[in-house]
Design a protein around this motif. Structure first.
Motif, short mmCIF file in Angstrom:
data_model
loop_
_atom_site.label_atom_id
_atom_site.label_comp_id
_atom_site.label_asym_id
_atom_site.label_seq_id
_atom_site.Cartn_x
_atom_site.Cartn_y
_atom_site.Cartn_z
N THR A 1 -6.41 -4.86 3.17
CA THR A 1 -7.28 -5.06 1.75
C THR A 1 -6.08 -4.81 0.60
N LEU A 2 -6.01 -5.94 -0.11
CA LEU A 2 -5.14 -5.88 -1.39
C LEU A 2 -6.19 -5.90 -2.33
N ALA A 3 -5.76 -4.74 -3.30
CA ALA A 3 -6.49 -4.80 -4.63
C ALA A 3 -5.77 -4.41 -5.73
N ARG A 4 -6.41 -5.18 -6.96
CA ARG A 4 -5.62 -4.82 -8.41
C ARG A 4 -6.27 -3.42 -8.41
N TYR A 5 -5.62 -2.34 -8.74
CA TYR A 5 -6.03 -1.24 -8.80
C TYR A 5 -6.14 -0.75 -10.59
N GLY A 6 -5.45 -1.42 -11.38
CA GLY A 6 -5.78 -1.40 -12.82
C GLY A 6 -4.33 -1.71 -13.46
N GLY A 7 -4.56 -2.42 -14.69
CA GLY A 7 -3.33 -2.89 -15.49
C GLY A 7 -2.38 -3.82 -14.43
N GLU A 8 -1.18 -3.19 -14.38
CA GLU A 8 -0.14 -4.03 -13.62
C GLU A 8 0.15 -3.42 -12.17
N GLU A 9 -1.04 -2.40 -11.91
CA GLU A 9 -0.80 -1.60 -10.52
C GLU A 9 -1.79 -2.33 -9.47
N PHE A 10 -1.14 -2.35 -8.23
CA PHE A 10 -1.79 -3.06 -7.09
C PHE A 10 -1.90 -1.94 -6.07
N ALA A 11 -2.95 -2.10 -5.25
CA ALA A 11 -2.96 -1.22 -4.01
C ALA A 11 -3.26 -1.92 -2.45
N VAL A 12 -2.52 -1.44 -1.73
CA VAL A 12 -2.66 -1.96 -0.33
C VAL A 12 -3.27 -0.93 0.72
N VAL A 13 -4.16 -1.11 1.60
CA VAL A 13 -4.83 -0.37 2.63
C VAL A 13 -4.22 -1.06 3.80
N LEU A 14 -3.66 -0.35 4.53
CA LEU A 14 -3.01 -1.10 5.86
C LEU A 14 -3.54 -0.04 7.11
N PRO A 15 -4.56 -0.57 7.77
CA PRO A 15 -5.13 -0.03 8.89
C PRO A 15 -4.14 0.09 10.07
N GLY A 16 -4.09 0.89 10.94
CA GLY A 16 -3.45 1.02 11.84
C GLY A 16 -1.83 0.83 11.99
N CYS A 17 -1.43 1.36 10.67
CA CYS A 17 -0.03 1.15 10.58
C CYS A 17 0.89 2.32 10.93
N GLN A 18 1.54 2.33 11.85
CA GLN A 18 2.38 3.45 12.30
C GLN A 18 3.74 3.87 11.23
N ALA A 19 3.91 5.12 11.45
CA ALA A 19 4.92 5.56 10.50
C ALA A 19 6.12 4.91 10.64
#
Length: 257
Positions: A127-145
């Motif tokens: 899931t890719l989102a615009r968090y606010g202003g020039e900031e974005f966020a990405v949620v990556l399920p099942g992503c190993q370290a």
């Protein structure tokens, strides 16, 4: 056992739908009331408005409301399955300089271009989102370290190498700083704390020079072979001051049977 009464038929003329229709006027999937049943038409309007309420109007990405709902679901999934997940927070470096130098319309073009670039870097399940202003966020399920840093670095590199046409004959490039944090398997994480940890790493990436990736890795709870061996030794015998013989590993005994 009594059944619920059937709903009365819907009279669209009694509903104030002008604003909803105007908001969805560019959506070709919305049919006319004459071409469909009144109930079907109203359902299309409701579905369209729900979709609009979850999208950022400039970039078309998920907005903060949808982002928060995804985090809620992901925290529950991690708690149930024990799989890890990675939250990335990304910020366009020196974005104010872009606005001050080329104007806010150019800044909007940069935001849209970065959003499209980021969308090309993530999986359908992310899931890719615009968090606010020039900031974005990405949620990556099942992503190993073990893979998280490579994923974040690939995103950073692709954004850096992408040219953005802000007007005919003029192209610029921007960079992003990325901070990220992993969830702990089987742990019901606090969403504000998860976001705060990723934000802290983003701040660290900014303070260390920008255009870089900083991640908050989960603690390594793996027991090494040496540590495992020590677990199966008795304490020294106080009468002889000698180490007692090792206790056999139950798993090894089971394997020999």
């Amino acid at each position: 056992m009594s059944s619920n009464p059937a709903p009365a038929s819907i009279e669209l003329s009694q509903l104030r739908l002008d604003t909803a229709q105007a908001l969805l006027a560019s959506d070709e999937e919305i049919t006319s009331p004459e071409a469909d049943s009144p109930t079907g038409y109203l359902q299309q309007l409701i579905d369209g408005l729900c979709e609009l309420s979850l999208k950022d109007p400039l970039t078309g990405l998920a907005n903060r409301r949808q982002f928060r709902a995804v985090l809620d679901r992901e925290v529950d999934r991690v708690t149930r399955t024990g799989e890890s997940a990675l939250l990335l927070m990304l910020d366009i470096d020196h974005f104010k300089v872009v606005n001050d130098t080329y104007g806010h319309p150019a800044g909007d073009i940069v935001l849209q271009a970065v959003a499209q670039t980021l969308a090309s870097c993530v999986r359908p399940m992310d899931t890719l989102a615009r968090y606010g202003g020039e900031e974005f966020a990405v949620v990556l399920p099942g992503c190993q370290a073990a893979f998280g840093e490579a994923v974040a670095e690939r995103i950073r590199s692709i954004v850096e190498s992408t040219s953005i046409a802000i007007e005919p004959g003029l192209q610029i490039r921007v960079t992003v700083s990325i901070g990220g944090s992993f969830t702990l398997p089987w742990v019901k994480a606090s969403i504000p704390t998860w976001i705060e940890r990723a934000d802290h790493q983003l701040y660290r990436a900014k303070s260390e020079g920008r255009n870089r990736v900083c991640l908050d890795f989960p603690p390594d709870s793996t027991v090494s072979a040496e540590e495992k061996g020590l677990l199966f030794y008795h304490l020294p015998d106080p009468t002889t001051d000698e180490m007692a013989p090792p206790i056999s590993d139950p798993a090894d005994s089971a394997n020999r049977k």
